[in-house]
Design a protein around this motif. Structure first.
Motif, short mmCIF file in Angstrom:
data_model
loop_
_atom_site.label_atom_id
_atom_site.label_comp_id
_atom_site.label_asym_id
_atom_site.label_seq_id
_atom_site.Cartn_x
_atom_site.Cartn_y
_atom_site.Cartn_z
N TYR A 574 0.82 -1.21 0.00
CA TYR A 574 0.00 0.00 0.00
C TYR A 574 0.85 1.26 0.00
O TYR A 574 0.43 2.30 -0.45
N MET A 575 2.08 1.14 0.53
CA MET A 575 2.96 2.31 0.59
C MET A 575 3.35 2.75 -0.82
O MET A 575 3.79 3.87 -1.03
N ALA A 576 3.21 1.84 -1.79
CA ALA A 576 3.66 2.16 -3.14
C ALA A 576 2.55 2.70 -4.04
O ALA A 576 2.77 2.96 -5.21
N ILE A 577 1.36 2.84 -3.49
CA ILE A 577 0.26 3.31 -4.34
C ILE A 577 0.19 4.84 -4.28
O ILE A 577 -0.11 5.41 -3.23
N ALA A 578 0.48 5.46 -5.41
CA ALA A 578 0.52 6.92 -5.46
C ALA A 578 -0.87 7.48 -5.20
O ALA A 578 -1.86 6.91 -5.63
N GLY A 579 -0.92 8.58 -4.50
CA GLY A 579 -2.18 9.28 -4.33
C GLY A 579 -2.89 8.96 -3.02
O GLY A 579 -3.69 9.75 -2.56
N LEU A 580 -2.59 7.81 -2.43
CA LEU A 580 -3.24 7.49 -1.15
C LEU A 580 -2.59 8.33 -0.05
O LEU A 580 -1.37 8.50 -0.03
#
Lengths: 623, 457
Positions: A574-580
């Motif tokens: 989840y740390m790699a999902i841009a925008g969150l």
């Protein structure tokens, strides 16, 4: 010292432990049930009753899946009442008073007669873990049991601390030892352990209650059983009685409030707001002139009475004065004081929906250890933990009930997704989005096939439920096709039922759509349906009468299933999902939802975050 | 741990201006600022947050000074995006601004996509959905009034109002749910007719808000008014007279046919596009063709039609054809050339159902103020300014869903069905309201029941 090796070890013999042990052993796993006291199996620590709104639903579902609770209460119940009878079928719920001693005996008998199941007395102080996997347990006298799966159902026993006034002492419940080491062991393994509070009423000597001055409350006649397999209730039925607190009771409580551990600050943890102590009720709802007290017999062979509504942790002298200020209780003797209890629980967001912990493979938690309250909530989790422990031994996928399938599904999904929010969790029908579909009356149709597939529900139960499904469909068709004419006598009967006369030909189904006409009324117009069973008639009635609403809930279910079908990989970064946002990422990383739907239910996860997540998943799939 | 990247863009319009602002947002914003910014007096050290710092922007490699600037650092979360934000207020030459931006990009920032700052503000929970949409409206606002409406939305006006409606709804739902889950408790609940009255009142409020959409839309997108009439009635001079000093923006709308002239005016805060349908010539056999042309194209699109007649000529079949094609529209009839001797027979108009007419003279600037007033109230309906106006179609659709669900709830209540069926409708309505602001939560109801009622025997 190695004594034995088991497939499944269940720690605890309360309502969760019983269902877990029975499910595991009935599915064929070599199972050990470990309890502090073999005489207290299936003890009802609080009120002597099973069921209620939302809870009755759970019991019926446990029954459909092949659990024991419904059959045990049918065997030992001394007053059965259907609640919400004036409302629609979805929120009608069963409740029964139990003979506590008989209930314990019944459960012990069933356990002792279960093949593959060993019962042992002992206090588990430590969990054995190797390479991140549960390996067994160790008791306070150093006895070691090895097990491939371990299910903890510790109730209020972990560091239980009982409060009465400013006095407190260590106990798992009044009369039983607490367990000291196990929660430290869990803490050391990295679990987040918290503290909750609950309480219970003083028990009164029924010989000192003046029943002549009180209003009796009788059960339904005939009593309607919980289990789909019970034909008839055979215990002698006993009434409850109703009395009320009064302004003097409230004065006594108010003037002693500083001596309550809840108000003096000794107890810091929060208790359930839906099950408040009498001092809470008097303080928070000061303008209420009286509070209802139900006097419930604890059994047919005992004089002990449970004054439901009088939960308290005030000092004993105040408890006595308070009780005696109430009509009918002027001479009442307290046999056991009421008390509050604080205990350790393990935050349930640390569980997968299978009830296996995320931290330790092969370790399952069920019941109050997960921050719930209630025998029924505990039993439901115990059953699912037992089922899933055995399925995982066999390398099979866990059984996870969706929110549109069962209250058990709602319960477990809420626990593992939202956690307890610092308050013991209890089931209510308002927690279920698809309430109209999850009824007591159709629990067998919803779940028996599942129970049969995992090897718990009997062949006969399965056959009956499949057969019932077919007959419901047939009955609906027959009602759609049977027509009646607006004859004089028919319209006269309609008028006597408070219904408008027919103007033209009508089908029986059309007639049934009228709110005031029930299936049993139809027999007046079409005697050929007289032989149809009430339960079958109810199914048809619900589907016909409320089809618009049921349809709308089905639409909701379709949307729900769509988002629920999107699975989130267990190793998703989840740390790699841009925008969150940071907060969203941290929450998702902590909870590790299994589906997009579960992710959306985590508090603080915005709809925008869900859209981003779904876009990310789609991109991943393409790549 | 992964961090959001850092974005930068020029926040002020491109072109020559006194001052321009370059905005940087993200975890590297502060580092970049420290690399390129030298505070006056040569002081180094930590930049104070939410403070204007005076200094120069230098190219770190060469030491070249690009500009004298004011710089602010807003540390997260107290910034527009919720991230660390740096704003450089520099002189406004396009070349200079571009160089500063390029310098920032060369230090590790990425050029922001359109709307990305607002997107981040939304994703970081600084703005809810309605507020974020308001920001976009604010940027696009064409008049002060439109801007104020959008600003109201950004500052949470709509969200607050929807929040209040949601409160009303929860109050009803709590009653219904408490009746279902706590039948054994001695709690006083509202009766069916009281619930119906409350539901009805809520439905009224939602209807009012839906009604404000038309109003809000006109302010946001502007109204479109078609000036119609046969040639030589003075349409063009009316257009010019109306535009006069009120002219705000002249837009070239792509796709408009060359036979339509568009001018924009500000009608007391309401942006209005005036369409003059000049250039259409009719021949005897083409009367019908013209009317079809009018009806089908421009008139159909317009919010209102300003029908112009020549007061110095008798009513003609062309006039009749035009007026007849306007039956379905909001129409204002302006009788032009009223400075000349009147020859138009007013009875022809009343015969067609037009009672209200206005005498004007575009040439003599007579009656035009009145015309504007009338046009404005014709477009807006009765001039009572709604507290909050909907400006977004998505919001309107969600509210219409809520309204429809409340209608169902009222039906269910009237049919005396049990409360769990009423709850189905009310929960649908709740979802509709929450769609506007993007809140999803199921626990509110139970919390409220416990706060409100003494439950738990």
């Amino acid at each position: 010292m190695i004594y034995n090796t088991y497939d499944v070890i269940v720690v605890g013999a309360g309502h969760a432990g019983i269902e877990a042990s029975l499910a595991a052993s009935r599915m064929g796993a070599k199972t050990l049930m470990l309890t502090l006291n073999l005489d207290h199996i299936g003890q009802m620590s609080c009120n002597p009753a099973i069921g209620g709104i939302g809870k009755g639903h759970l019991v019926k579902e446990i029954d459909a899946l092949g659990g024991e609770m419904a059959r045990a209460i049918d065997e030992t119940g001394i007053q059965f009442r259907m609640l919400n009878t004036k409302k629609g079928p979805a929120v009608r719920a069963s409740r029964a008073q139990a003979d506590k001693a008989l209930y314990r005996q019944q459960m012990k008998r069933v356990l002792e007669n279960c093949p593959n199941l060993a019962l042992r007395q002992g206090s588990v102080e430590r969990l054995l873990v190797e390479g991140g996997e549960a390996k067994g347990v160790e008791t306070q006298i150093g006895e070691i049991f090895y097990g491939r799966r371990v299910i903890l159902t510790t109730g209020t026993f972990l560091k239980g601390l009982i409060h009465v006034g400013d006095r407190n002492y260590s106990a798992g419940r009044a009369g039983d030892f607490a367990v000291q080491g196990l929660s430290d062991s869990l803490n050391e393994l990295g679990f987040k352990v918290g503290r909750l509070k609950t309480g219970t009423c003083p028990r009164l000597d029924g010989r000192t209650i003046d029943y002549a001055r009180l209003q009796a409350q009788y059960g339904d006649d005939p009593p309607i059983p919980f289990s789909f397999s019970t034909e008839k209730i055979s215990q002698r039925q006993i009434p409850c009685h109703i009395t009320y607190t009064n302004s003097r009771t409230h004065e006594i409580i108010k003037s002693a409030i500083h001596r309550s551990p809840m108000y003096s600050g000794i107890i810091k943890s929060r208790g359930p707001r839906y099950c408040p102590s009498i001092e809470d009720k008097v303080v928070r709802f000061a303008d209420k002139e009286r509070h209802q007290i139900f006097l419930e017999p604890e059994g047919a062979d005992t004089v002990e009475v449970y004054p439901n509504g009088l939960s308290t942790s005030l000092p004993l002298d105040v408890q006595i004065e308070m009780v005696r200020s109430i009509q009918g209780l002027e001479r009442a003797e307290i046999m056991r004081p009421g008390y509050a209890i604080e205990y350790d629980y393990v935050e349930p967001t640390q569980l997968y929906p299978s009830l296996e912990t995320k931290l330790i493979k092969g370790l399952y938690h069920a019941g109050q250890i997960n921050g719930t309250t209630g025998y029924e909530e505990a039993a439901a989790q115990g059953l699912m933990a037992g089922i899933n422990a055995v399925l995982s031994l066999r390398g099979k996928e866990p059984t996870i009930l969706a929110r549109d399938k069962a209250y058990i599904g709602v319960l477990i999904d809420d626990l593992v997704t939202k956690g307890t929010d610092g308050e013991p969790y209890r089931m209510f029908t308002s927690r279920a989005e698809y309430r109209l579909l999850l009824r007591e009356d159709n629990a067998d149709l919803r779940l028996t096939d599942l129970g049969y597939k995992v090897g718990l529900a009997t062949e006969e139960a399965y056959r009956l439920s499949e057969d019932k499904k077919g007959r419901v469909a047939g009955l609906i068709e027959a009602l759609e096709n049977s027509r009646i004419n607006p004859a004089l006598e028919i319209n006269a009967r309609l008028e006597s039922l408070g219904s408008a006369p027919l103007r033209g030909q009508s089908s029986l189904a059309q007639l049934l759509r009228r709110p005031e006409i029930s299936f049993s009324d139809l027999v007046l117009f079409a005697p050929e349906f007289a032989g149809v069973s009430a339960s079958l008639g109810l199914q048809a009635e619900v589907e016909i009468k409320y089809s618009g609403y049921v349809q709308r809930q089905m639409e909701g279910v379709k949307r729900f299933r769509k988002i629920e079908a999107v699975r989130l990989p267990a190793d998703l970064d989840y740390m790699a999902i841009a925008g969150l946002s940071h907060e969203v990422r941290e929450k998702l990383t902590l909870i590790r939802p299994c589906t997009l739907g579960q992710a959306a239910r985590i508090s603080g996860i915005t709809p925008a975050a869900i859209s981003l997540l779904s876009v990310y998943l789609k991109k991943q799939m393409v790549a | 741990m992964y961090q959001e990247d850092t974005i930068a863009a020029v926040a002020t319009p491109m072109g020559e201006g006194g001052v321009a602002i370059v905005r940087v947002s993200g975890p590297d914003a502060e580092r970049i600022a420290r690399e390129i910014f030298a505070r006056s007096g040569g002081r180094n050290g930590r930049l104070r947050t939410h403070t204007l710092h005076y200094g120069t922007i230098c190219e770190p490699k060469t030491g070249e000074v690009l500009d004298e600037v004011l710089l602010t650092l807003m540390r997260k979360p107290r910034s527009y995006t919720g991230e660390d934000v740096v704003e450089v207020h520099c002189h406004g030459g396009p070349f200079l601004v571009r160089r500063i931006l390029e310098l920032i990009l060369s230090r590790g920032a990425r050029h922001a996509e359109p709307g990305e700052f607002t997107k981040r503000a939304f994703l970081n929970g600084r703005l809810d959905l309605a507020q974020a949409e308001g920001v976009l409206d604010l940027i696009r606002a064409r008049t002060e009034k439109g801007m104020r409406l959008a600003l109201g939305q950004v500052r949470g006006g709509l969200s607050r109002w929807i929040g209040e409606l949601r409160e009303d709804l929860l109050e009803i739902l709590v009653q219904v749910e408490a009746a279902i889950d706590f039948p054994e408790e001695e709690i006083e609940l509202l009766q069916r007719d009281q619930l119906a009255a409350k539901t009805e009142a809520l439905r009224g409020k939602i209807a009012e808000l839906i009604g404000s959409y038309e109003w809000g839309r006109l302010f946001r997108d502007g109204a479109r008014v078609c000036i119609a009439g046969k040639p030589n009635v003075g349409k063009s001079s009316l257009l010019n007279a109306l535009v006069g000093e009120e002219r705000v923006i002249v837009t070239e709308v792509p796709g408009t046919t060359r036979d339509v002239v568009e001018e924009s005016i500000n009608l007391g805060g309401l942006p209005v596009a005036l369409w003059d349908t000049a250039g259409i010539r009719r021949t005897d056999d083409q009367v019908e063709k013209i009317s079809v042309h009018f009806t089908r194209k421009r008139i159909a699109e317009a919010d209102a039609v300003l029908a112009v007649l020549d007061g110095s000529c008798p009513f003609s079949p062309e006039d009749r054809a035009i007026l007849e094609s306007l039956k379905e529209k909001k129409v204002l009839i302006a009788i032009n050339k009223s400075d000349l001797s009147p020859r138009l027979d007013m009875r022809e108009l009343t015969g067609l159902g037009y009672k209200e007419t206005m005498l004007i003279s575009a040439k003599e600037d007579f009656g035009l103020d009145h015309l504007k007033q009338e046009l404005r109230s014709l477009l807006l309906g009765v001039e009572i300014e709604p507290q909050v106006a909907l400006t977004n179609l998505r919001h309107k659709a969600a509210l219409e869903r809520a309204q429809a669900s409340l209608n169902e709830a009222l039906k269910t209540l009237r049919r005396s069905l049990p409360p769990e069926f009423v709850a189905v409708d009310l929960r649908d309505a709740k979802e509709g309201l929450e769609e506007v602001i993007g809140v999803i939560s199921n626990d509110d109801i139970l919390k409220r029941i416990f706060d409100q009622f003494c439950v738990g025997k």
